[in-house]
Motif scaffolding. Sequence first.
Motif, PDB file in Angstrom:
ATOM      1  N   TYR A  70       0.814  -1.220   0.000  1.00 32.47           N
ATOM      2  CA  TYR A  70       0.000   0.000   0.000  1.00 32.47           C
ATOM      3  C   TYR A  70       0.847   1.268   0.000  1.00 32.47           C
ATOM      4  O   TYR A  70       0.300   2.376   0.074  1.00 32.47           O
ATOM      5  CB  TYR A  70      -0.922   0.022   1.224  1.00 32.47           C
ATOM      6  N   SER A  71       2.171   1.128  -0.083  1.00 33.10           N
ATOM      7  CA  SER A  71       3.038   2.296   0.054  1.00 33.10           C
ATOM      8  C   SER A  71       2.822   3.324  -1.059  1.00 33.10           C
ATOM      9  O   SER A  71       2.929   4.530  -0.817  1.00 33.10           O
ATOM     10  CB  SER A  71       4.509   1.861   0.082  1.00 33.10           C
ATOM     11  N   GLU A  72       2.522   2.876  -2.268  1.00 32.38           N
ATOM     12  CA  GLU A  72       2.316   3.805  -3.383  1.00 32.38           C
ATOM     13  C   GLU A  72       1.131   4.730  -3.122  1.00 32.38           C
ATOM     14  O   GLU A  72       1.081   5.856  -3.629  1.00 32.38           O
ATOM     15  CB  GLU A  72       2.095   3.027  -4.688  1.00 32.38           C
ATOM     16  N   THR A  73       0.171   4.275  -2.311  1.00 27.33           N
ATOM     17  CA  THR A  73      -1.008   5.083  -1.992  1.00 27.33           C
ATOM     18  C   THR A  73      -0.838   5.853  -0.687  1.00 27.33           C
ATOM     19  O   THR A  73      -1.171   7.043  -0.606  1.00 27.33           O
ATOM     20  CB  THR A  73      -2.253   4.175  -1.873  1.00 27.33           C
ATOM     21  N   ILE A  74      -0.301   5.191   0.330  1.00 25.50           N
ATOM     22  CA  ILE A  74      -0.282   5.764   1.675  1.00 25.50           C
ATOM     23  C   ILE A  74       0.815   6.811   1.848  1.00 25.50           C
ATOM     24  O   ILE A  74       0.618   7.823   2.539  1.00 25.50           O
ATOM     25  CB  ILE A  74      -0.153   4.655   2.734  1.00 25.50           C
ATOM     26  N   ILE A  75       1.985   6.627   1.224  1.00 26.14           N
ATOM     27  CA  ILE A  75       3.052   7.615   1.401  1.00 26.14           C
ATOM     28  C   ILE A  75       2.641   8.980   0.833  1.00 26.14           C
ATOM     29  O   ILE A  75       2.816  10.012   1.498  1.00 26.14           O
ATOM     30  CB  ILE A  75       4.380   7.108   0.815  1.00 26.14           C
ATOM     31  N   PRO A  76       2.057   9.064  -0.381  1.00 23.63           N
ATOM     32  CA  PRO A  76       1.548  10.365  -0.840  1.00 23.63           C
ATOM     33  C   PRO A  76       0.436  10.916   0.056  1.00 23.63           C
ATOM     34  O   PRO A  76       0.353  12.134   0.270  1.00 23.63           O
ATOM     35  CB  PRO A  76       1.018  10.051  -2.242  1.00 23.63           C
ATOM     36  N   LEU A  77      -0.393  10.026   0.632  1.00 25.71           N
ATOM     37  CA  LEU A  77      -1.436  10.483   1.549  1.00 25.71           C
ATOM     38  C   LEU A  77      -0.805  11.053   2.823  1.00 25.71           C
ATOM     39  O   LEU A  77      -1.241  12.104   3.326  1.00 25.71           O
ATOM     40  CB  LEU A  77      -2.363   9.323   1.896  1.00 25.71           C
ATOM     41  N   PHE A  78       0.208  10.386   3.327  1.00 28.24           N
ATOM     42  CA  PHE A  78       0.915  10.900   4.496  1.00 28.24           C
ATOM     43  C   PHE A  78       1.517  12.265   4.197  1.00 28.24           C
ATOM     44  O   PHE A  78       1.465  13.182   5.030  1.00 28.24           O
ATOM     45  CB  PHE A  78       2.023   9.926   4.924  1.00 28.24           C
ATOM     46  N   TRP A  79       2.099  12.431   3.012  1.00 23.81           N
ATOM     47  CA  TRP A  79       2.710  13.705   2.658  1.00 23.81           C
ATOM     48  C   TRP A  79       1.665  14.806   2.533  1.00 23.81           C
ATOM     49  O   TRP A  79       1.942  15.972   2.817  1.00 23.81           O
ATOM     50  CB  TRP A  79       3.510  13.562   1.368  1.00 23.81           C
ATOM     51  N   GLU A  80       0.453  14.426   2.170  1.00 20.93           N
ATOM     52  CA  GLU A  80      -0.644  15.397   2.141  1.00 20.93           C
ATOM     53  C   GLU A  80      -1.022  15.817   3.555  1.00 20.93           C
ATOM     54  O   GLU A  80      -1.348  16.987   3.808  1.00 20.93           O
ATOM     55  CB  GLU A  80      -1.850  14.770   1.425  1.00 20.93           C
ATOM     56  N   ILE A  81      -0.974  14.869   4.489  1.00 14.61           N
ATOM     57  CA  ILE A  81      -1.228  15.198   5.901  1.00 14.61           C
ATOM     58  C   ILE A  81      -0.213  16.219   6.393  1.00 14.61           C
ATOM     59  O   ILE A  81      -0.559  17.162   7.110  1.00 14.61           O
ATOM     60  CB  ILE A  81      -1.156  13.914   6.761  1.00 14.61           C
ATOM     61  N   VAL A 132      11.391  10.798  -4.273  1.00 13.16           N
ATOM     62  CA  VAL A 132      12.205  11.992  -4.070  1.00 13.16           C
ATOM     63  C   VAL A 132      11.523  13.225  -4.664  1.00 13.16           C
ATOM     64  O   VAL A 132      11.631  14.337  -4.128  1.00 13.16           O
ATOM     65  CB  VAL A 132      13.626  11.809  -4.651  1.00 13.16           C
ATOM     66  N   GLY A 133      10.799  13.065  -5.779  1.00 10.64           N
ATOM     67  CA  GLY A 133      10.076  14.191  -6.368  1.00 10.64           C
ATOM     68  C   GLY A 133       8.995  14.727  -5.440  1.00 10.64           C
ATOM     69  O   GLY A 133       8.758  15.936  -5.378  1.00 10.64           O
ATOM     70  N   LEU A 134       8.347  13.816  -4.715  1.00 17.11           N
ATOM     71  CA  LEU A 134       7.319  14.219  -3.750  1.00 17.11           C
ATOM     72  C   LEU A 134       7.928  15.072  -2.656  1.00 17.11           C
ATOM     73  O   LEU A 134       7.381  16.121  -2.283  1.00 17.11           O
ATOM     74  CB  LEU A 134       6.680  12.965  -3.154  1.00 17.11           C
ATOM     75  N   PHE A 135       9.086  14.661  -2.142  1.00 17.45           N
ATOM     76  CA  PHE A 135       9.740  15.402  -1.066  1.00 17.45           C
ATOM     77  C   PHE A 135      10.274  16.752  -1.566  1.00 17.45           C
ATOM     78  O   PHE A 135      10.255  17.736  -0.825  1.00 17.45           O
ATOM     79  CB  PHE A 135      10.870  14.573  -0.462  1.00 17.45           C
ATOM     80  N   ARG A 136      10.727  16.791  -2.815  1.00 18.69           N
ATOM     81  CA  ARG A 136      11.236  18.042  -3.376  1.00 18.69           C
ATOM     82  C   ARG A 136      10.123  19.061  -3.614  1.00 18.69           C
ATOM     83  O   ARG A 136      10.383  20.267  -3.660  1.00 18.69           O
ATOM     84  CB  ARG A 136      11.947  17.763  -4.700  1.00 18.69           C
ATOM     85  N   SER A 137       8.906  18.596  -3.751  1.00 19.42           N
ATOM     86  CA  SER A 137       7.796  19.508  -4.069  1.00 19.42           C
ATOM     87  C   SER A 137       7.377  20.370  -2.886  1.00 19.42           C
ATOM     88  O   SER A 137       6.643  21.349  -3.053  1.00 19.42           O
ATOM     89  CB  SER A 137       6.586  18.696  -4.552  1.00 19.42           C
ATOM     90  N   TRP A 138       7.839  20.037  -1.685  1.00 15.52           N
ATOM     91  CA  TRP A 138       7.495  20.802  -0.483  1.00 15.52           C
ATOM     92  C   TRP A 138       8.295  22.112  -0.482  1.00 15.52           C
ATOM     93  O   TRP A 138       9.519  22.103  -0.530  1.00 15.52           O
ATOM     94  CB  TRP A 138       7.817  19.971   0.750  1.00 15.52           C
ATOM     95  N   LYS A 139       7.607  23.228  -0.426  1.00 16.36           N
ATOM     96  CA  LYS A 139       8.245  24.537  -0.522  1.00 16.36           C
ATOM     97  C   LYS A 139       8.328  25.222   0.844  1.00 16.36           C
ATOM     98  O   LYS A 139       7.452  25.059   1.698  1.00 16.36           O
ATOM     99  CB  LYS A 139       7.478  25.445  -1.491  1.00 16.36           C
ATOM    100  N   ASN A 140       9.363  26.026   1.010  1.00 21.07           N
ATOM    101  CA  ASN A 140       9.505  26.834   2.225  1.00 21.07           C
ATOM    102  C   ASN A 140       8.670  28.108   2.108  1.00 21.07           C
ATOM    103  O   ASN A 140       8.539  28.672   1.021  1.00 21.07           O
ATOM    104  CB  ASN A 140      10.968  27.215   2.442  1.00 21.07           C
ATOM    105  N   PRO A 141       8.139  28.583   3.246  1.00 24.75           N
ATOM    106  CA  PRO A 141       7.418  29.861   3.222  1.00 24.75           C
ATOM    107  C   PRO A 141       8.391  31.021   3.098  1.00 24.75           C
ATOM    108  O   PRO A 141       9.604  30.873   3.334  1.00 24.75           O
ATOM    109  CB  PRO A 141       6.715  29.882   4.579  1.00 24.75           C
TER     110      PRO A 141
END
Length: 365
Positions: free
Chosen positions: A102-113, A209-218
């Motif tokens: 389930y990692s392909e689904t849950i890890i992006p969901l966690f990152w949304e949290i 890694v692309g998911l983690f890179r998409s997080w931006k600083n304020p």
Amino acid sequence: MDFSYTFPPVHEDRLDNGLTVIWVPHREQNVFTIALQVPAGKFSDPSGQEGTAELALGLMQKGTQELDAEMLAEKLEFAGASLYSDVGDEHILIGCRMLAKYSETIIPLFWEIVTKPGFREKELSRLKKEMITALQAELVDPASIANRHFYAEILGREQLAGRGATGKSIKRVSLGSIRSFYGSFVIPSGSTVVLAGDAAIDQMKSRWVGLFRSWKNPAQQGRPVRCTTTEPAATTIRLLDKPDLSQTSLLFGHPVPGEYDNDHEPLAIANYILGGGNFSSRLMSRVRVVLGNTYNINSQILCNRQFGIFMIATSTQNSQAGEVLRTILDVYNDISKNGITSDELEKAKQFATGNMAFQLEGIGN
């Protein structure tokens, strides 16, 4: 004797947004765990609104911008995934465990949290009520009361570390306070995410890694608060009169160097010998085994970056409190003046290195 220990293989990346990613291949179990740690915690609560960090972390787990609390819980439960979290003085941590399939689904969901929390008013109201109820229960416990007064005496109430959350401070926390704390401190710069699971490092990188890179600083980042302390000028005794209690809770201690100090590891070993080693420690053998005055006594070192607190804690019958305190001081003064034996040092080092293997047992650890 060889005290070396071989850690499992890991790979660490520092992304352009300032986020550190630690990749840990773990092929023994068909599972994944992901954890994010942010270097700001209770010390960074706004003055008068102590409890903000804990409420912010709790609220993050109560839904995303697109999913309310019930919908989020349903998605996690369907996959057999579970969230976990921790709030410290200088950090907050949020993580998720899941089956690998389930990692392909849950890890992006966690990152949304993490990156798109919902922050709903009704959920904040519920969390505040739960925190206040838990705090009221805690303040009935004599050991908890003693612990609060101990910290206030050691650190002083002018520092947040010496105050702590109260019912009034929790009630003052607003949704705006939560958003401000989150926007200032829950950011990629300076934070660390660990991803451990049943995949090779290159596989994990290509997927996420692309998911983690998409997080931006304020545009405006907060500066986490680091509390400090100095050696007290004199010994202080604080007495709390609770006439309805048949037992006395005793706390004894003082400041010690923090985690960044070179003396941290030697102090940890010495503390194990003094009171951190259960029945093998000097305090347990004298106060419980020989005198029989208490069921449990221990010493511990609680460390932050810049400072630590050394503490001896026990409880005993009121009539025996004086004898127990005298014995504690005798044992403490003896180890301070005369040090430890080579045999004690050898056993403590064996325990520390042997216990490390258990600390790393399982993917969560």
